[in-house]
Design an enzyme around this catalytic site. Structure first.
Site, PDB file in Angstrom:
ATOM      1  N   THR A  47       0.862  -1.195   0.000  1.00 35.45           N
ATOM      2  CA  THR A  47       0.000   0.000   0.000  1.00 35.45           C
ATOM      3  C   THR A  47       0.897   1.243   0.000  1.00 35.45           C
ATOM      4  O   THR A  47       1.223   1.759  -1.061  1.00 35.45           O
ATOM      5  CB  THR A  47      -0.961   0.013   1.208  1.00 35.45           C
ATOM      6  OG1 THR A  47      -0.207  -0.165   2.402  1.00 35.45           O
ATOM      7  CG2 THR A  47      -2.003  -1.076   1.074  1.00 35.45           C
ATOM      8  N   LYS A  91       4.766  -6.862   3.188  1.00 35.30           N
ATOM      9  CA  LYS A  91       4.432  -5.464   2.968  1.00 35.30           C
ATOM     10  C   LYS A  91       4.319  -4.779   4.324  1.00 35.30           C
ATOM     11  O   LYS A  91       3.969  -5.410   5.326  1.00 35.30           O
ATOM     12  CB  LYS A  91       3.145  -5.302   2.166  1.00 35.30           C
ATOM     13  CG  LYS A  91       1.872  -5.731   2.839  1.00 35.30           C
ATOM     14  CD  LYS A  91       1.200  -4.735   3.747  1.00 35.30           C
ATOM     15  CE  LYS A  91       1.003  -3.400   3.092  1.00 35.30           C
ATOM     16  NZ  LYS A  91       0.352  -2.468   4.088  1.00 35.30           N
ATOM     17  N   THR A 125       4.456  -7.175  12.242  1.00 36.85           N
ATOM     18  CA  THR A 125       4.642  -7.828  10.963  1.00 36.85           C
ATOM     19  C   THR A 125       4.104  -7.114   9.765  1.00 36.85           C
ATOM     20  O   THR A 125       4.602  -7.271   8.686  1.00 36.85           O
ATOM     21  CB  THR A 125       3.899  -9.154  10.969  1.00 36.85           C
ATOM     22  OG1 THR A 125       2.587  -8.859  11.400  1.00 36.85           O
ATOM     23  CG2 THR A 125       4.562 -10.122  11.860  1.00 36.85           C
ATOM     24  N   GLU A 144       8.079   4.630   7.165  1.00 36.86           N
ATOM     25  CA  GLU A 144       7.601   5.868   6.544  1.00 36.86           C
ATOM     26  C   GLU A 144       8.548   7.025   6.864  1.00 36.86           C
ATOM     27  O   GLU A 144       8.780   7.364   8.016  1.00 36.86           O
ATOM     28  CB  GLU A 144       6.168   6.152   7.000  1.00 36.86           C
ATOM     29  CG  GLU A 144       5.200   5.158   6.359  1.00 36.86           C
ATOM     30  CD  GLU A 144       3.787   5.192   6.905  1.00 36.86           C
ATOM     31  OE1 GLU A 144       2.897   4.696   6.216  1.00 36.86           O
ATOM     32  OE2 GLU A 144       3.588   5.719   8.011  1.00 36.86           O
ATOM     33  N   ASN A 150       1.776  10.846   7.042  1.00 32.27           N
ATOM     34  CA  ASN A 150       0.686  10.471   7.940  1.00 32.27           C
ATOM     35  C   ASN A 150      -0.287  11.581   8.291  1.00 32.27           C
ATOM     36  O   ASN A 150      -1.353  11.321   8.844  1.00 32.27           O
ATOM     37  CB  ASN A 150       1.257   9.861   9.215  1.00 32.27           C
ATOM     38  CG  ASN A 150       1.752   8.464   8.937  1.00 32.27           C
ATOM     39  OD1 ASN A 150       0.985   7.609   8.540  1.00 32.27           O
ATOM     40  ND2 ASN A 150       3.045   8.247   9.084  1.00 32.27           N
ATOM     41  N   SER A 188      -6.151  11.484   2.354  1.00 31.04           N
ATOM     42  CA  SER A 188      -6.492  12.468   1.317  1.00 31.04           C
ATOM     43  C   SER A 188      -6.053  11.987  -0.061  1.00 31.04           C
ATOM     44  O   SER A 188      -5.167  11.171  -0.189  1.00 31.04           O
ATOM     45  CB  SER A 188      -5.822  13.796   1.614  1.00 31.04           C
ATOM     46  OG  SER A 188      -5.902  14.083   2.992  1.00 31.04           O
TER      47      SER A 188
END
Lengths: 408, 408
Positions: free
Chosen positions: A156, A182, A193, A280, A403, A408
């Site tokens: 994602t 992922k 995980t 991230e 984040n 959006s």
């Protein structure tokens, strides 16, 4: 996908096919995006399964489904939906999982409990059953694909597809273990995980496979953290098709069991590191080793306190040798610690020992180490033999940007 | 100081003087900055003291000093050093605290244990004794100053000075309570104070004052978090000079004890909120109310799990009604929770109940609420009577900017 993480490997590695495993992808259209978002993996009859799932008290219906099915030990298919986590969706979410399992079971002529389902994405929106069913129809007739396409399709916010491979010798038979995973945020023990899937052609009895996977998880996925947040959907499943031809392994005393276990652990650690490297906004991979604690469990909690500290993570982002924040993080863990026996190092350089900065501390080698992408923090509590190692990434403006406007 | 936090009050409030309390400031020059950084508070003989300190296992020598002195119950002076926390500095740090206490005790003709010392700033650098002593010399002869100057001088990364005032009636006597506090990062329970000082002209027996302060702390400073990090130096001290003239209060059964206790709690909550409103990078003040938990303690842990979640805090920063992240944070708290009885609201708007989004959920009023500066999150677990309220701020680019190069 957005720009690849600066910590990403140069390329997706070559991964061997696994006999008894067929990968396909399709477009279910869970989000308004121009990509495949449904991964369908067919597993030959006789495939054993094991799994570990999130510790969240509010898990998704997929997690509850897998928890029920794992102990039965057999698997015929895996379906992964990307773009919608289907979590906190009540009976409608549960109905979507049941519909997916029923449709695939009907297609394969097996029990619904042989079908494993995961979903990842936004929380609170029921997975649309019509899109899932149409996606499955497309997947059933799609041409088989390779690992990289499957690894991409389960992603994602991931900035690169993640896969790894190890081998082990069971007697004279070489067996292969391939994993795809992922995850890049909402990642923390226990258990840390996101969605990970391991496939092997080895023949391992399901209870033993579960034992090995749980042990490997404790030293890999449960030792990584990006932001201390725990997903409602975290799942790792291991599938063993048994096509390699060796005599099935049913006990840790069997020849090759130790080798397979070690290989599985190695694969899990590689996959876990791939997730951290896609944390991230991450610009630094941080390896934290805590030694000299009163116990391994105490060392683990102290290591995670360091790894989850926003002040430590922002200091590393700023390439700032602010070791005082390590002291702070050790102190707040609530575990036995004594300021006057505590030692701290960055890379190979001791910066503090015995309750104060080292005599004539030279910050230059530490500053040089912090300019790199792979950062090592070492803490010795000087109290006992307990040790633990965890991995995390730094906390940057990129994390905030990703984040503060994810939906959006 | 940098730009005032957007959540700061319009101005420093008018605060009354407290009989028996004399404030002075001086320039010790702990950092290369053009400001006073040493606060010296003289307290008349007979002043009672109580205090709460950090739960860190690696506290500063100042905290250890205060922990030893608080039970003795009497105070004659407070010294606060800004710019250097003197934490993790071994015997040299301890020597600096002892030198400060000895010098002030000699000046006042009292015991060193009547002198309370705090330091705040960078960790790992011993407080220079020569600068502290020269600063004290200057402070001894400085003209008395007001609350705003003292509140400014104890600050470090604070963007505005913080003070508050309440009154209480003890019989026919009106007593005053004034507090000043500093803190904007490295703030978390337990206990979440930074450096706070409360002064009152009431006459309260020290053991009772300690009882009242500890209780107030549990519902105020221990209910705020900025970044989940716990300082090595957190300290709140309360000083009661007894100059108001009423009969000393020695028991909660005494007339006026309840009124004073309530006023102290009110003051602590006001001071705690001032700290959150100066949270590093904060643009939103977030009030989190958890109800329906199995116990108050369970509600408190769930509330803190929400308040410390980077994903919740970045969503609020982005004015994003991503209530799924609240579910995530409830789930990861590890406390009893049932997805199917959980309700969530933003402001006055219910967004989810009974395991899924409310029927016909209209995001407009929630979006409007999130555009404001004061955000309310309500969670009802639907399990029991336990409740807790905590306060935090959002997580923004400002936090990263401040902390990625704090020492530079």
């Amino acid at each position: 996908m957005t720009d690849r993480s600066p910590l990403a490997p140069a390329a997706f590695p070559p991964l061997p096919s696994i006999a008894g495993v067929t990968l396909r992808t399709a477009r279910a259209g869970y989000k308004a995006w121009d990509r495949c978002d449904l991964t369908y993996v067919e597993l030959d009859a006789g495939t054993a399964v094991a799994g570990v799932t999130t510790q969240s008290k509010c898990p998704s219906p997929e997690v509850e489904w897998c928890r029920d099915a794992i102990p039965l030990g057999s698997a015929r298919a895996l379906v992964v939906n990307a773009g919608n986590a289907n979590a906190f969706t009540g009976h409608r979410g549960r109905a979507a999982v049941e519909a997916i399992a029923a449709k695939v079971a009907n297609h394969l002529g097996c029990l619904p409990s042989d079908i494993f389902v995961s979903s990842t994405g936004v929380i609170g929106v029921p997975l649309p059953i019509d899109k899932a069913e149409a996606g499955l129809e497309a997947a059933f007739t799609a041409a088989p694909c390779g690992w990289e396409e499957a690894a991409t399709t389960i992603g994602t916010t991931d900035t690169y597809p993640k896969g790894a491979h190890v081998s082990a010798m069971i007697g004279d038979t070489r067996v292969e273990l391939v994993g795809i995973i992922k995850g890049s945020g909402m990642i923390a023990p226990d258990m840390a995980t996101m969605l990970g899937y391991i496939f092997t052609n080895a023949a391992i009895e399901p209870t033993l496979l579960q034992h090995m996977l749980s042990a490997a998880n404790r030293k890999s996925f449960s030792c990584i953290t990006v932001d201390s947040d725990t997903s409602t959907s975290d799942t790792v499943l291991a599938f063993a098709t048994g096509k390699a031809g060796h005599a099935p392994i049913t006990s840790m005393d069997d020849a090759g069991a130790d080798a397979f276990h070690a290989a599985l652990h190695d694969l899990c650690r590689q996959l876990a590191h791939l997730v951290v490297r896609d944390g991230e906004g991450a610009t630094k991979f941080i390896d934290i080793m805590v030694e000299g604690a009163e116990s391994d469990a105490s060392a683990h909690r102290i290591a995670l306190s360091i790894a989850n500290s926003p002040l430590v993570k922002t200091a590393i982002a700023g390439e700032d040798a602010n070791w005082g924040r390590i002291v702070m993080a050790v102190g707040k863990a609530g575990e036995p610690a004594d300021r006057d026996t505590l030692s701290i190092r960055f890379g190979a350089t001791q910066v503090a020992t015995g309750g104060l900065a080292v005599e004539g501390y030279d910050e230059a080698p530490v500053a040089a180490h912090l300019k790199g992408q792979d950062i090592q923090i070492g803490v010795d509590l000087g109290l006992g033999e307990g040790r633990a190692q965890v991995w995390t990434c730094d906390l940057t403006h990129g994390y905030i940007s990703i984040n503060a406007d994810y939906r959006s």
